[in-house]
Write a protein that holds these residues in place. Structure first.
Motif, PDB file in Angstrom:
ATOM      1  N   LYS A 106      23.011   5.840  77.913  1.00  0.00           N
ATOM      2  CA  LYS A 106      25.131   6.582  77.766  1.00  0.00           C
ATOM      3  C   LYS A 106      25.627   5.339  76.824  1.00  0.00           C
ATOM      4  O   LYS A 106      25.220   4.089  77.191  1.00  0.00           O
ATOM      5  CB  LYS A 106      25.214   6.604  79.280  1.00  0.00           C
ATOM      6  N   VAL A 107      26.168   6.714  76.102  1.00  0.00           N
ATOM      7  CA  VAL A 107      26.863   5.552  75.061  1.00  0.00           C
ATOM      8  C   VAL A 107      27.780   6.936  74.771  1.00  0.00           C
ATOM      9  O   VAL A 107      27.838   7.570  75.058  1.00  0.00           O
ATOM     10  CB  VAL A 107      25.975   5.515  73.668  1.00  0.00           C
ATOM     11  N   ILE A 108      29.252   6.100  74.515  1.00  0.00           N
ATOM     12  CA  ILE A 108      29.669   6.956  73.614  1.00  0.00           C
ATOM     13  C   ILE A 108      29.709   6.979  71.896  1.00  0.00           C
ATOM     14  O   ILE A 108      30.212   6.020  71.271  1.00  0.00           O
ATOM     15  CB  ILE A 108      31.180   5.937  74.448  1.00  0.00           C
ATOM     16  N   ILE A 114      26.988  10.645  75.742  1.00  0.00           N
ATOM     17  CA  ILE A 114      25.664  10.938  75.109  1.00  0.00           C
ATOM     18  C   ILE A 114      24.330  10.163  76.039  1.00  0.00           C
ATOM     19  O   ILE A 114      25.002   9.035  75.872  1.00  0.00           O
ATOM     20  CB  ILE A 114      25.998  11.594  73.906  1.00  0.00           C
ATOM     21  N   GLU A 115      23.560  10.389  76.407  1.00  0.00           N
ATOM     22  CA  GLU A 115      21.984   9.980  76.956  1.00  0.00           C
ATOM     23  C   GLU A 115      20.868   9.637  75.073  1.00  0.00           C
ATOM     24  O   GLU A 115      21.025  11.184  74.166  1.00  0.00           O
ATOM     25  CB  GLU A 115      21.565  10.479  77.777  1.00  0.00           C
ATOM     26  N   ILE A 116      21.327   8.642  74.819  1.00  0.00           N
ATOM     27  CA  ILE A 116      20.135   8.311  73.862  1.00  0.00           C
ATOM     28  C   ILE A 116      18.647   7.492  74.585  1.00  0.00           C
ATOM     29  O   ILE A 116      18.790   7.106  74.948  1.00  0.00           O
ATOM     30  CB  ILE A 116      20.611   7.861  72.784  1.00  0.00           C
ATOM     31  N   PRO A 117      17.304   7.990  73.529  1.00  0.00           N
ATOM     32  CA  PRO A 117      16.702   7.107  73.820  1.00  0.00           C
ATOM     33  C   PRO A 117      16.474   5.536  74.100  1.00  0.00           C
ATOM     34  O   PRO A 117      18.075   4.804  73.108  1.00  0.00           O
ATOM     35  CB  PRO A 117      15.340   7.201  72.545  1.00  0.00           C
ATOM     36  N   CYS A 127      28.479   0.595  74.609  1.00  0.00           N
ATOM     37  CA  CYS A 127      27.385   1.668  75.982  1.00  0.00           C
ATOM     38  C   CYS A 127      27.992   1.654  77.250  1.00  0.00           C
ATOM     39  O   CYS A 127      28.597   0.592  77.832  1.00  0.00           O
ATOM     40  CB  CYS A 127      26.085   0.768  75.962  1.00  0.00           C
ATOM     41  N   ILE A 128      27.269   2.347  77.624  1.00  0.00           N
ATOM     42  CA  ILE A 128      27.621   2.943  79.628  1.00  0.00           C
ATOM     43  C   ILE A 128      26.967   2.473  80.560  1.00  0.00           C
ATOM     44  O   ILE A 128      25.726   2.924  80.651  1.00  0.00           O
ATOM     45  CB  ILE A 128      28.289   4.298  80.187  1.00  0.00           C
ATOM     46  N   THR A 129      26.965   1.159  81.387  1.00  0.00           N
ATOM     47  CA  THR A 129      26.221   1.199  82.784  1.00  0.00           C
ATOM     48  C   THR A 129      27.234   1.529  83.768  1.00  0.00           C
ATOM     49  O   THR A 129      27.861   0.194  84.068  1.00  0.00           O
ATOM     50  CB  THR A 129      25.887  -0.566  82.281  1.00  0.00           C
TER      51      THR A 129
END
Length: 834
Positions: A106-108, A114-117, A127-129
């Protein structure tokens, strides 16, 4: 999920991502090397069969036999095309799997989450963790909420470290695990530049171990290759001594070498595994390595979690027990004043942004029943994460007026142990817990505490708690789960339930789900206290393992493996990671599984449906059985080719060179697709999931199976050589004899491919399993045979002549007798089983 993230954290724009990527590249530990079609082609041309074909072609060119040379070059193109098609198919299937195995992050970006590979994370990304996530880049914390991280992969220390943007060490590192809360961090290093990237480059050079089946097949092919070399030399020397013709002797030797070499087998193995994994992917089963498919069919024990695997994971709050009024309340009574405190503290003991189904339910019940919502007034300022044996968790909140709320919830035993109750009161509550548990309910205890100052105890169990009550959840078994477990039992596979829940609840749910159990449950503490010998007995005889913690789960899986069981472990949480990694096949849930579970597992079920594991096991058994059928077919059909080429020469018969390289390579072109394409497409036999699993240590082909294949080959050889001698006795010339012998072998090959579809069921029963490829290739081979026999230029090239209807009928009858006798053997086998 909505995230409570400051508005000033907007992330990179698309243009900034492009600039960052150009400067720093992708988030990978190694640069991706893609095999080009040229690399594939070079690998194929290194194959022994191709080398033999090229050698024969050159010999024909040197002696001026241009027709044979051209045919050999065409054969080279044909064999290369088949191998290229199969290799390319396998490669594409594996590439598809790799794409699905790529974890998401997950990143902003542009103020949107949004979700990215993971490999697309760029330097500068936000990044969100959150709890259960693997951190996939190095960076600096900008915002956090009760964030703690396990950095044991870097430091070796297994405890969690709480961090925020004001901490002395406000960095997070790739490869570490988020234990609790949430953090937003700005990416500073990716790929090889990360801390773990610099440490772990040597890991990239570790080769994946070959599976037992791969080793057995490789040894079998090596053995056949050695036999081929010995026979090649023997034929060359024998023929040269007899004829003095070096070129003819060399061609005879090469012909025999080609007939011995089972080059189809390694191609078949790779194709079966890669396409098997690809087909499972389309079923919603993602496999990390294609060789896992082989192991799937051998599973003897399934260790499964309860919540969300056996059950729906819906977690409906059915009852609440209030200690002060000593009364159990139903759903419609949750707004009762007496329950206000229990529900209040149950919610405060949950995460502020809940993602666990029980905590989501508690937040909803709080909203529906409380007069005023105080969640915005209070901020969590300290947390004790879920831990202990049995586990509990404690949250500390405070508002602007410095009013505090200290709320705890957890396993009822854990909450009772820390509460200020007499033993008599505890026993009374234990009676309530047992009654709920026996009905299949999941029970949590709730407590509150008071504490002045900020010198908090190191352990949450050291607070003085007041017991408030019990929360009673119902998580019903999934619809159709009984049928799933029945299929597992029918396949001879044992089931073990390994859960953190208590014994009564687990026993009730297991009974409702159709799990067979006639032994008492064993808890994690007992596992930890057991000796190695006792643990072996317990793990073998026990079905229900309750109140399990990570180390205990790992102990059970290890003990089962030591007894020779092939273990599939199903899990979804951070705590399941060690057991998932240790099992032969770790199975993670795609929907509710944490990234840690998914990265530790060898297989991911995308929709969390346990029935998919049954589908995977069936696929493993089908593929293993089909590889065996393909190899047995290859052995059976190679024997008559080898003996028909060699015996007339060694026995001094009138036509010593009945087959030339042209005939052998045509047969190879027929056998290759039959082995690797047709048998791969063969459906599962109807009794495959009613048999016990095979031992993974079993020899791929035991002596009995090998003997059957050899006998099949010898009987076909007897039929072919009888046709040879019958033709000679009739006074036929070499061309007519060759046509009869060649046609008999082609018919026998087609019939054998149908007969060997099953070594138990009749050929007529096998026809019910539709395999259009088998029918198609068989018809194609028949058309080619008719062209070879009846189209004059082609028949002259193959040195054969046309056959009359009677002669064609004769060779068909001989082929049928030499192959279809096996149907009688199968009939006797079926009758003896009844």
């Amino acid at each position: 999920m909505t995230y409570n993230i400051p508005e000033d954290l907007q992330g990179l724009t698309e243009a900034e991502v492009v600039v960052s990527r150009e400067k720093y590249g992708y988030n990978r530990l190694e640069s991706v090397k893609k095999d080009t079609w040229i690399n594939l082609l070079i690998d194929i041309l290194k194959e022994p069969m191709l080398i033999l074909l090229i050698a024969v072609s050159l010999i024909y060119l040197l002696i001026g036999d241009y027709g044979e040379a051209v045919f050999m070059f065409v054969a080279i193109v044909g064999v290369t095309a088949i191998s290229f098609y199969q290799d390319n198919r396998s490669k594409k299937a594996l590439e598809e799997l790799e794409k699905l195995n790529e974890p998401l992050s997950k990143v902003i970006r542009n103020s949107k989450v949004i979700e990215i590979p993971t490999f697309e994370i760029a330097v500068g990304d936000l990044c969100i963790t959150e709890e259960g996530n693997l951190i996939n880049a190095d960076g600096k914390i900008l915002h956090s909420n009760d964030f703690s991280v396990n950095e044991s992969s870097l430091t070796g220390e297994s405890f969690s470290v709480f961090k925020d943007n004001k901490s002395e060490d406000n960095q997070v590192y790739s490869g570490t695990i988020t234990v609790s809360g949430l953090a937003v961090f700005q990416v500073e290093k990716i790929g090889k530049e990360t801390k773990v990237g610099k440490i772990g480059q040597s890991i990239l050079n570790i080769k994946e171990e070959s599976s037992p089946l791969q080793i057995q097949i490789r040894n079998f092919v090596k053995g056949m290759a050695i036999i081929g070399v010995i026979i090649f030399l023997a034929v060359c020397i024998f023929s040269f001594i007899k004829t003095g013709d070096f070129v003819t002797s060399l061609l005879s030797g090469l012909t025999l070498a080609m007939s011995v070499l089972p080059e189809e087998i390694p191609v078949a193995f790779t194709t079966f595994m890669a396409l098997g994994a690809w087909k499972l992917m389309r079923e919603g089963i993602i496999i990390k390595r294609s060789s896992i498919v082989e192991t799937l069919g051998s599973v003897t024990v399934i260790c499964t979690d309860k919540t969300g695997t056996i059950t729906e994971n819906s977690m409906q709050l059915k009852h609440v027990y209030d200690y002060h009024s000593d009364k159990v309340y139903e759903q419609q009574e949750f707004s009762t004043k007496e329950l206000s405190q229990v529900i209040d503290y149950a919610m405060w003991s949950s995460e502020p942004v809940p993602f666990d189904p029980m905590e989501i339910t508690l937040h909803k019940v709080y909203e529906q029943t409380q007069n005023s919502d105080k969640r915005k007034e209070y901020q969590m300022f300290h947390e004790y994460p879920l831990e202990g044996k049995p586990p509990m968790m404690t949250h500390l909140f405070e508002n602007e007026q410095k009013d505090r709320i200290i709320a705890a919830k957890g396993a009822p035993e854990a909450i009772l142990n820390v509460s200020q109750l007499s033993e008599e009161e505890k026993n009374k509550i234990r009676g309530e817990i047992k009654e709920f548990g026996e009905q299949g309910y999941r029970v949590l205890g709730v407590a509150k505490s008071n504490f002045e100052g900020n010198d908090f105890p190191v352990k949450q169990q050291d607070f003085t708690f007041e017991f408030l009550g019990l929360l009673v959840f119902y998580d019903p078994p999934k619809e159709g789960i009984k049928n799933v477990f029945q299929q597992i039992y029918d396949a001879g596979i044992k089931v073990k339930v390994i859960t953190g829940d208590n014994a009564d609840t687990t026993k009730a749910i297991a009974l409702q789900a159709g799990i067979k159990n006639n032994t008492p449950a064993v808890n994690g503490s007992e596992i930890a206290a057991s000796s190695k010998e006792d643990l072996m007995k317990i793990s073998e005889n026990t079905t229900l393992f309750t109140r399990m913690f990570p180390e205990a789960k790992l102990e059970v899986v290890t003990a089962l493996k030591q007894q020779g069981d092939i273990v599939a472990m199903l899990g979804d949480g951070v705590n399941d990671g060690p057991a998932l990694k240790a099992a032969h096949i770790g199975v993670a849930m795609g929907n509710k599984g944490t990234e840690i579970a998914k990265s530790a597992a060898a297989l991911v079920i995308t929709n969390d449906d346990l029935e998919k594991l049954v589908v995977g096991i069936a696929a493993g058994r089908r593929i293993y059985a089909n590889i065996k059928k393909a190899v047995q077919y290859i052995i059976s059909i190679h024997i008559p080719i080898i003996l028909t080429v060699s015996l007339p020469l060694f026995l001094g018969w009138v036509f010593p060179h009945i087959f030339t390289p042209v005939h052998v390579i045509f047969l190879e072109l027929v056998m290759g697709p039959t082995c690797s394409i047709v048998y791969e497409n063969e459906p599962i036999e109807k009794n495959a999931m009613q048999k016990p699993p095979r031992a993974l240590t079993d020899t791929f082909l035991n002596w009995r199976e090998l003997t059957i294949s050899i006998i099949q080959g010898l009987v076909i050889t007897a039929g072919i050589l009888w046709v040879y001698q019958y033709s000679v006795d009739l006074g036929n010339d070499e061309v007519k004899t060759r046509a009869l012998v060649f046609s008999t072998l082609i018919f026998a090959n087609i019939l054998l491919s149908f007969v060997n579809r099953s070594f138990y069921y009749s050929i007529f029963e096998s026809f019910k399993n539709r395999n259009f490829l088998l029918v198609g290739i068989s018809l194609l081979v028949l058309i080619f045979l008719l062209i070879i026999l009846y189209v004059k230029p082609v028949s002259e090239f193959f040195s054969v002549t046309s056959l009359t209807t009677i002669e064609l009928g004769l060779v068909l009858m001989v082929a049928a007798v030499s192959v279809l006798w096996f149907e009688i053997y199968k009939l006797i086998k079926r009758v003896s089983k009844k």
